[in-house]
Scaffold this active site. Structure first.
Site, PDB file in Angstrom:
ATOM      1  N   ASP A  48     -45.481  -4.704 -22.782  1.00  0.00           N
ATOM      2  CA  ASP A  48     -46.735  -4.764 -23.269  1.00  0.00           C
ATOM      3  C   ASP A  48     -47.590  -5.825 -22.542  1.00  0.00           C
ATOM      4  OD1 ASP A  48     -45.776  -3.178 -25.579  1.00  0.00           O
ATOM      5  OD2 ASP A  48     -45.739  -4.774 -26.785  1.00  0.00           O
ATOM      6  N   GLU A 221     -52.647   4.203 -28.221  1.00  0.00           N
ATOM      7  CA  GLU A 221     -52.608   2.411 -28.505  1.00  0.00           C
ATOM      8  C   GLU A 221     -52.911   1.966 -27.193  1.00  0.00           C
ATOM      9  OE1 GLU A 221     -48.867   2.223 -30.231  1.00  0.00           O
ATOM     10  OE2 GLU A 221     -47.834   2.831 -28.315  1.00  0.00           O
TER      11      GLU A 221
END
Length: 568
Positions: A48, A221
């Site tokens: 991430d 997302e």
């Protein structure tokens, strides 16, 4: 003699040519090494990624850490290739409470941004207090205590600073909390008061489901927003963080208008490729874009190194690839369909081999002769007490033997380093003795509470032993054991990863013996164990639920990575 001289001349000439050839090959090899950078740029489970710059030629990158402490490593670079960890954003216990959380809960998907002298970081504590923002004037820290944002219902918050307003965008529920299918989510936006660190007004849905809701896209997302070329760009991940992962982009000219998707989305994915291709890089997505000082564009993103049928033990890692612009749309420029293990260096950049190794093949030894642990070391959940020392016994890491275990959801006596290679090893030298069989100390390959291998020294029937313990859903089990000489105090332990298997060895005074070999490595893979982390190789001691005053003394830790892909 007349006949000999020509042969001597020819031999000398051949030797000279051969020598020059070797010199030229060496020079060429050095040029090749200096012309490319290795992917992943952060090897091991650094997922991430989010990146920002301060407008002065400094880049900063952060990653998720889930239920490990400290939370959120922060790296610095001046060229996007040579990275150095300069701290952790959440490095004080009062900033981050993780007790009671599973290993793949906690810190999800941080986003770092910079505006007018202040660094901002937004993130989520999943199963904790939710979304928050912290700030710092110096990205190395200290960072503020979290300010929580209860109105931001979801995950992956990110800030965007416009000319006169600021916004926070995030992943949230389906409209009216009525999903049309499994994985139906939205990207939403609030106006954000950056001075008082709070949202303003009502949220607005920017993306419903994905770029084409008729195709039932899942898990939109990781949103990012950029302003350039007269457009507002909204980029997000789609498809979930496994093999169907992708990156999509939309844009408009007025932030209050509808965002229009790029006709050739996704701009990054590997899901269409043959899963049986050689040395595959898979699951690419959750990206962020950055421009260099010389005008080049790059993107960081997470991806995985699959060794077969979607198995990987190194977790989701941070990769870097060039980005090109087509009709004012940013597209990842992969040099073909597949993500490469090497790309050309940005203009004017050379590899700095003096930095702490974060990729490629290397050997790293920690002798514990500094006054504090390096940034590469991590704990399971938040330590409430000081149970280790670098000063009690000089040249050793002293770890207290405590009741907490790897199978629990508290903070055990564990200090770990990420597994960064498919093929490599970790070894320790440990001085540990006990008179009670519930006490042990050693080296562990840890994925989560039920999936680990623990190579340790303990005592059974009054004799010291080396054991290999396998974690399990119900309880750990001993799968290999051998008696040691009764006078044994100091022992060496080694865990070797060989793609999909592990070997476990021990030694007294460097006389190495195998305790167990070709043990199932897929048991530690994300596909089998689940979750979002990779394997962590750590030093560990426990008294298994009983109070203890014992201690384990580690006087070295060596990590070696030797992946075949980097040998060539």
């Amino acid at each position: 003699m007349r006949k000999v001289i020509p042969f001597l001349i020819i031999a000398i000439a051949l030797w000279s040519c051969n020598t020059k050839s070797k010199e030229n090959n060496t020079t060429l090899q050095k040029e090749i090494e200096q012309s490319y950078y290795n992917n992943p740029i952060l090897a091991g489970w650094y997922p991430d990624p989010s990146i920002t710059d301060d407008g002065k030629g400094n880049y900063y990158l952060v990653n998720s850490t889930f239920s490990y402490f400290p939370g959120i490593p922060i790296f610095h670079s001046t060229d996007l290739v040579n990275w150095k960890q300069i701290g952790n954003v959440l490095d004080r216990p009062e900033q981050l409470e993780l007790e009671g959380l599973g290993m793949s809960r906690g810190i999800f998907a941080p986003d770092i941004s910079y505006d007018n002298g202040i660094f901002y970081l937004t993130c989520t504590v999943v199963d904790g207090k939710g979304n928050f923002v912290v700030t710092a004037e110096n990205p190395a820290g200290p960072w503020s205590n979290p300010t929580y944002l209860p109105e931001v219902n979801g995950i992956d918050p990110a800030l965007f600073f416009d000319d006169d307003k600021s916004y926070i965008i995030y992943n949230s529920d389906a409209p009216d909390n009525k999903p049309l299918y499994q994985g139906h989510r939205t990207i939403r936006m609030f106006e954000f008061d950056k001075e008082n660190l709070k949202v303003v007004g009502e949220n607005r849905i920017l993306i419903n489901g994905g770029v084409d809701i008729s195709k039932k896209p899942v898990w939109i997302e990781g949103p990012r927003m950029y302003k350039l070329n007269g457009y507002y760009y909204l980029m997000a991940a789609e498809g979930g963080t496994s093999v169907d992962h992708s990156e999509v982009i939309l844009r408009n000219k007025n932030i209050n208008d509808e965002f229009i998707p790029y006709k050739d989305n996704p701009i990054l994915t590997q899901r269409q490729l043959d899963p049986n291709r050689k040395d595959p890089i898979t699951s690419a997505g959750h990206a962020d874009l950055i421009q260099t000082k010389k005008g080049e564009w790059y993107g960081v993103f997470l991806a995985t190194r699959d060794y077969g049928d979607d198995h990987y033990n190194t977790g989701r890692e941070t990769f870097l690839a060039p980005v090109k612009w087509i009709d004012d749309w940013p597209i990842f420029d992969l040099d073909g369909e597949t993500i490469k293990y090497q790309y050309p260096l940005p203009k004017g950049v050379k590899i700095n081999k003096e930095l702490f190794n974060l990729n490629g093949n290397f050997t790293y030894t920690e002798n514990f002769d500094n006054d504090k642990l390096g940034y590469n070391w991590m704990f399971l959940r938040t330590p409430k007490d000081t149970w280790y020392s670098l000063e009690e016994k000089i040249g050793y890491l002293t770890i207290n033997t405590r009741p907490e275990t790897l199978s629990g959801i508290k903070n055990p006596s564990f200090i770990g380093h990420r597994q960064q290679h498919l093929k490599g090893s970790a070894s320790v030298t440990i001085d540990f003795s006990t008179q009670t069989p519930n006490e042990s100390a050693g080296l562990v390959a840890f994925q989560n509470e039920a999936h680990f291998y623990y190579l340790c020294k303990s005592i059974k029937n009054g004799k010291p032993v080396v054991e290999l313990i396998k974690g399990g859903e119900k309880e750990p089990t001993v799968i290999a054991s051998v008696d040691l000489p009764e006078t044994t105090s100091t022992i060496q332990l080694k865990i070797e990863a060989n793609v999909d298997t592990y070997n476990f060895s021990y030694a007294i005074e460097n006389d190495w013996k195998i305790l167990a070999e070709k043990i199932d490595g897929k048991y530690l893979s994300t596909k089998v164990a689940g979750g979002f982390v990779g394997v962590t190789l750590g030093m560990y001691t426990t008294s298994n639920g009983k109070e203890s005053i014992n201690k384990a003394y580690f006087d070295s830790f060596t990590y070696t990575g030797n992946d075949a892909i980097y040998e060539n």
